[in-house]
Design an enzyme around this catalytic site. Structure first.
Site, PDB file in Angstrom:
ATOM      1  N   ILE A   5      -6.758  18.895 -12.779  1.00 43.08           N
ATOM      2  CA  ILE A   5      -6.743  19.261 -14.195  1.00 43.08           C
ATOM      3  C   ILE A   5      -6.004  20.588 -14.428  1.00 43.08           C
ATOM      4  O   ILE A   5      -5.548  20.861 -15.536  1.00 43.08           O
ATOM      5  CB  ILE A   5      -8.202  19.323 -14.716  1.00 43.08           C
ATOM      6  N   ASN A  21     -10.263  23.236   0.888  1.00 40.58           N
ATOM      7  CA  ASN A  21     -10.981  24.508   0.811  1.00 40.58           C
ATOM      8  C   ASN A  21     -12.420  24.274   1.279  1.00 40.58           C
ATOM      9  O   ASN A  21     -13.040  23.273   0.905  1.00 40.58           O
ATOM     10  CB  ASN A  21     -10.972  25.041  -0.618  1.00 40.58           C
ATOM     11  N   HIS A  72     -12.954  17.232  -1.018  1.00 38.11           N
ATOM     12  CA  HIS A  72     -11.702  16.707  -1.572  1.00 38.11           C
ATOM     13  C   HIS A  72     -10.523  17.329  -0.859  1.00 38.11           C
ATOM     14  O   HIS A  72     -10.574  18.479  -0.428  1.00 38.11           O
ATOM     15  CB  HIS A  72     -11.621  16.953  -3.090  1.00 38.11           C
ATOM     16  N   HIS A 129      -6.555  18.344  -1.288  1.00 34.86           N
ATOM     17  CA  HIS A 129      -5.496  18.624  -2.256  1.00 34.86           C
ATOM     18  C   HIS A 129      -4.155  18.176  -1.689  1.00 34.86           C
ATOM     19  O   HIS A 129      -3.872  18.402  -0.509  1.00 34.86           O
ATOM     20  CB  HIS A 129      -5.371  20.129  -2.511  1.00 34.86           C
TER      21      HIS A 129
HETATM   22  P1  AMP Z   1     -11.493  23.498  -4.889  1.00 26.37           P
HETATM   23  O1  AMP Z   1     -11.176  24.924  -5.212  1.00 26.37           O
HETATM   24  O2  AMP Z   1     -10.878  23.070  -3.581  1.00 26.37           O
HETATM   25  O3  AMP Z   1     -12.959  23.195  -4.983  1.00 26.37           O
HETATM   26  O4  AMP Z   1     -10.725  22.654  -5.962  1.00 26.37           O
HETATM   27  C1  AMP Z   1     -11.319  22.106  -7.098  1.00 26.37           C
HETATM   28  C2  AMP Z   1     -10.198  21.605  -7.957  1.00 26.37           C
HETATM   29  O5  AMP Z   1     -10.726  20.706  -8.900  1.00 26.37           O
HETATM   30  C3  AMP Z   1      -9.462  22.699  -8.738  1.00 26.37           C
HETATM   31  O6  AMP Z   1      -8.088  22.697  -8.369  1.00 26.37           O
HETATM   32  C4  AMP Z   1      -9.673  22.286 -10.209  1.00 26.37           C
HETATM   33  O7  AMP Z   1      -8.539  22.522 -11.003  1.00 26.37           O
HETATM   34  C5  AMP Z   1      -9.977  20.814 -10.076  1.00 26.37           C
HETATM   35  N1  AMP Z   1     -10.779  20.232 -11.150  1.00 26.37           N
HETATM   36  C6  AMP Z   1     -11.910  20.727 -11.692  1.00 26.37           C
HETATM   37  N2  AMP Z   1     -12.397  19.904 -12.632  1.00 26.37           N
HETATM   38  C7  AMP Z   1     -11.544  18.847 -12.674  1.00 26.37           C
HETATM   39  C8  AMP Z   1     -11.499  17.652 -13.451  1.00 26.37           C
HETATM   40  N3  AMP Z   1     -12.427  17.362 -14.378  1.00 26.37           N
HETATM   41  N4  AMP Z   1     -10.469  16.802 -13.239  1.00 26.37           N
HETATM   42  C9  AMP Z   1      -9.525  17.079 -12.339  1.00 26.37           C
HETATM   43  N5  AMP Z   1      -9.522  18.171 -11.567  1.00 26.37           N
HETATM   44  C10 AMP Z   1     -10.517  19.053 -11.731  1.00 26.37           C
END
Ligand code: AMP
Ligand code: ZN
Length: 109
Positions: free
Chosen positions: A32, A88, A101, A103
């Site tokens: 997002i 992460n 997840h 990236h």
């Molecule tokens: P992390 O820092 O590895 O936990 O990454 C979490 C990621 O999730 C971040 O890059 C956010 O921008 C992304 N994120 C959070 N909420 C959403 C959402 N509703 N849809 C898509 N991505 C999201």
């Protein structure tokens, strides 16, 4: 973990998030808040908090995440130019969503 976890909600289809890929094990959707022109998240349907919580039984999930990332890189046209895959781990590693997840980022000129 269910309702309390955003990525459980998304991966189980409870939100309007569009999937670029879905199978029994995982889903792929756009981040997002993209950090690059292409920024995808490869998310297992199983709730696993972080890499720290992986068990031996989760090995097929992890390998599938990598294989699907490879295929998505081809689909998005960045396989040849190159991309970065990263995970992460916990707060000190920059994790903010505590559901495992991967990236995939790419697309810089
Ligand atoms: P992390 O820092 O590895 O936990 O990454 C979490 C990621 O999730 C971040 O890059 C956010 O921008 C992304 N994120 C959070 N909420 C959403 C959402 N509703 N849809 C898509 N991505 C999201
Ligand atoms: Zn979850």
């Amino acid at each position: 973990m269910g309702q309390a976890c955003l990525f459980c909600q998304i991966s189980s289809g409870q939100t309007s998030t569009e999937f670029l890929f879905e199978n029994d094990t995982l889903v792929v959707f756009k981040d997002i808040n993209p950090a690059a022109p292409v920024h995808l998240l490869i998310v297992p349907k199983k709730h696993i908090r972080s890499i720290n919580d992986l068990t031996e039984a989760d090995q097929p999930i992890l390998s599938e995440m990598i294989m699907v990332a490879k295929e998505l890189a081809v689909q998005r046209g960045v396989a040849e130019s190159g991309y970065r895959l990263f995970i992460n781990v916990e707060r000190g590693g920059g994790q903010v969503i505590f559901h495992l997840h991967l990236h995939l980022i790419a697309g810089w000129k």
